[in-house]
Motif scaffolding. Structure first.
Motif, PDB file in Angstrom:
ATOM      1  N   SER A   1       0.834  -1.203   0.000  1.00 55.76           N
ATOM      2  CA  SER A   1       0.000   0.000   0.000  1.00 55.76           C
ATOM      3  C   SER A   1       0.869   1.253   0.000  1.00 55.76           C
ATOM      4  CB  SER A   1      -0.924   0.012   1.223  1.00 55.76           C
ATOM      5  OG  SER A   1      -1.880  -1.025   1.163  1.00 55.76           O
ATOM      6  N   GLU A   2       1.868   1.266   0.875  1.00 54.70           N
ATOM      7  CA  GLU A   2       2.774   2.421   0.939  1.00 54.70           C
ATOM      8  C   GLU A   2       3.582   2.558  -0.345  1.00 54.70           C
ATOM      9  OE1 GLU A   2       4.792   3.327   4.691  1.00 54.70           O
ATOM     10  OE2 GLU A   2       3.784   1.573   5.555  1.00 54.70           O
ATOM     11  N   ALA A   3       3.943   1.419  -0.938  1.00 54.54           N
ATOM     12  CA  ALA A   3       4.692   1.451  -2.206  1.00 54.54           C
ATOM     13  C   ALA A   3       3.859   2.075  -3.324  1.00 54.54           C
ATOM     14  CB  ALA A   3       5.122   0.045  -2.593  1.00 54.54           C
ATOM     15  N   LEU A   4       2.547   2.004  -3.195  1.00 53.11           N
ATOM     16  CA  LEU A   4       1.641   2.604  -4.179  1.00 53.11           C
ATOM     17  C   LEU A   4       1.325   4.058  -3.859  1.00 53.11           C
ATOM     18  CD1 LEU A   4      -0.840  -0.400  -4.534  1.00 53.11           C
ATOM     19  CD2 LEU A   4       0.622   0.491  -6.366  1.00 53.11           C
ATOM     20  N   GLY A   5       1.872   4.563  -2.742  1.00 54.79           N
ATOM     21  CA  GLY A   5       1.586   5.926  -2.329  1.00 54.79           C
ATOM     22  C   GLY A   5       0.258   6.059  -1.616  1.00 54.79           C
ATOM     23  N   LEU A   6      -0.253   4.950  -1.092  1.00 55.74           N
ATOM     24  CA  LEU A   6      -1.539   4.935  -0.392  1.00 55.74           C
ATOM     25  C   LEU A   6      -1.320   4.808   1.112  1.00 55.74           C
ATOM     26  CD1 LEU A   6      -3.281   2.361  -2.778  1.00 55.74           C
ATOM     27  CD2 LEU A   6      -3.516   4.864  -2.854  1.00 55.74           C
ATOM     28  N   GLU A   7      -2.385   4.937   1.881  1.00 52.49           N
ATOM     29  CA  GLU A   7      -2.302   4.713   3.321  1.00 52.49           C
ATOM     30  C   GLU A   7      -1.967   3.237   3.577  1.00 52.49           C
ATOM     31  OE1 GLU A   7      -2.463   6.929   5.846  1.00 52.49           O
ATOM     32  OE2 GLU A   7      -2.450   8.437   4.244  1.00 52.49           O
TER      33      GLU A   7
END
Length: 407
Positions: A238-244
């Protein structure tokens, strides 16, 4: 009256004529033999009743292990794959020659000493998910002795007497525990040299009595750890996608878990068949526990790369459903397993984060935050059940199931 020179002329031409007749005879004989051979091969192909042989094999209820135990020295025709599937797709291009295999990341027991190390791992996994769709992890938090016990459990089930295994054999995919050889036996172009037992672990865990005693406890313990690891990996992704961090978990990507326990017996003619046909996974994420016998290969830009054995590592790969919801940001690459050339059976445990064909009304499409006017949605919305049903009907035929859902 024939003079000497004329006689020599006639004799020479007579010899040439006889020689021509002889050459013609030889050519015609060769053509006859070639045509006869072709006719015999055609008759042989015509006499190959594939469906009957598939049914006969399936009715033994002992899988490929049963063939090996019976002492087969040749691979039956139902397992023969085309030479195209068995070879590398194309020569390695110069810009890919520096690549050797998928990367490995140290998860530090899932507790990073500082934020810099965490960011480095997230960045590495991001790049691997974009370019390979595969990576390996060490220090992942799953006890190493449990990994060995799990593999022993798989080997123990498959190496039980045939009478014991037979009671679990079938093709009713709604069963909580199922043993079979090739889920797509009757739909795929060629069968694979592999047997499998499977169980749906989540969201509705099986009752202990639903599982064979020989592998019951270790299955339940191991999958509990895999579910926890999955939650952690979905945070990283999720963080790798720029998401929470909780974005993918809140989409229920970690809600379901299907466990497949593969057994690859030694193959007498490994160059004629495969352990698993080229395919991509119809999951959000797959956690694979391999053993020391290698065989897994990943395809990248037409080249097959070996995945080496890394002691204590788990192999992670992006599934089709994650590629769909990330709108191709992360990729689900094709992979295969070679037929086992070793003298001992190879085992592996694949845990797929998906609810599969179980009822699940939630619709999945490209994540809103990842699409824009410049990057519009590339897939239509679907349910996990619809996607899984399409894959099961299609079988491992060498084509991507994602194509069916493209806009």
């Amino acid at each position: 009256m024939v003079f000497g020179s004329d006689w020599s002329y006639l004799q020479t031409h007579e010899e040439s004529f006889v020689f021509s007749l002889w050459v013609t005879f030889i050519i015609r004989l060769l053509c006859y033999l070639i045509n006869k051979k072709k006719a015999m091969e055609t008759m042989k192909i015509a006499s190959f009743d594939r469906v009957s042989e598939l049914k006969a094999f399936d009715n033994t209820k002992t899988g490929v292990k049963g063939l090996v135990d019976a002492g087969v020295t040749e691979v039956p025709r139902i397992f023969h794959h085309s030479s195209l599937k068995l070879s590398n797709l194309k020569p390695l291009s110069s810009d890919l020659q520096h690549l050797t295999t998928i990367p490995t990341f140290d998860l530090g027991g899932r507790v990073f000493e500082d934020e810099t190390k965490r960011k480095d791992v997230i960045q590495g996994i991001k790049e691997a998910s974009e370019n390979w769709g595969f990576f390996q992890v060490i220090n992942h938090g799953v006890p190493l002795d449990l990994l060995e016990k799990m593999k022993d459990g798989v080997r123990g089930f498959h190496e039980q007497p045939p009478e014991v295994r037979k009671q679990y054999y079938g093709r009713d995919f709604s069963r909580r525990f199922l043993y079979l050889s090739n889920f797509d036996l009757f739909s795929s172009p060629a069968a694979n040299w592999r047997d499998t037992f499977s169980s749906t672990i989540a969201p509705d865990p099986p009752k202990p009595e639903d599982l064979p005693e020989i592998c019951r406890d270790v299955m339940l313990e191991y999958t509990k750890h895999v579910m926890n690891l999955g939650e952690f990996l979905f945070e990283i992704l999720s963080e790798a996608l720029g998401l929470e961090p909780n974005h993918l978990s809140e989409m229920d990507c970690s809600k379901g878990l299907l466990m497949l326990n593969h057994y690859y017996p030694p193959c007498p003619e490994p160059d004629l068949t495969l352990g698993t046909s080229p395919h991509s996974d119809n999951s959000f994420l797959t956690v694979l526990l391999p053993d020391q016998i290698e065989g897994l290969q990943v395809s990248r830009e037409g080249q097959w790369y070996d995945v080496p054995h890394v002691p204590g590592a788990l192999t992670i790969n992006i599934g089709d459903l994650l590629q769909l919801i990330t709108n191709d940001k992360f990729i689900s690459l094709e992979h295969r397993v070679l037929a086992n050339k070793a003298t001992r059976a190879r085992v592996s445990v694949a845990c797929f984060f998906t609810t599969g064909v179980r009822p699940n009304p939630r619709m999945y499409g490209p994540i809103r935050e990842l699409v824009s006017d410049e990057n519009p949605p590339r897939y239509r919305e679907t349910t996990i059940r619809e996607y899984a049903a399409h894959v099961n009907a299609k079988g491992l035929d060498g084509t991507s199931a994602l194509l069916h859902f493209k806009l």
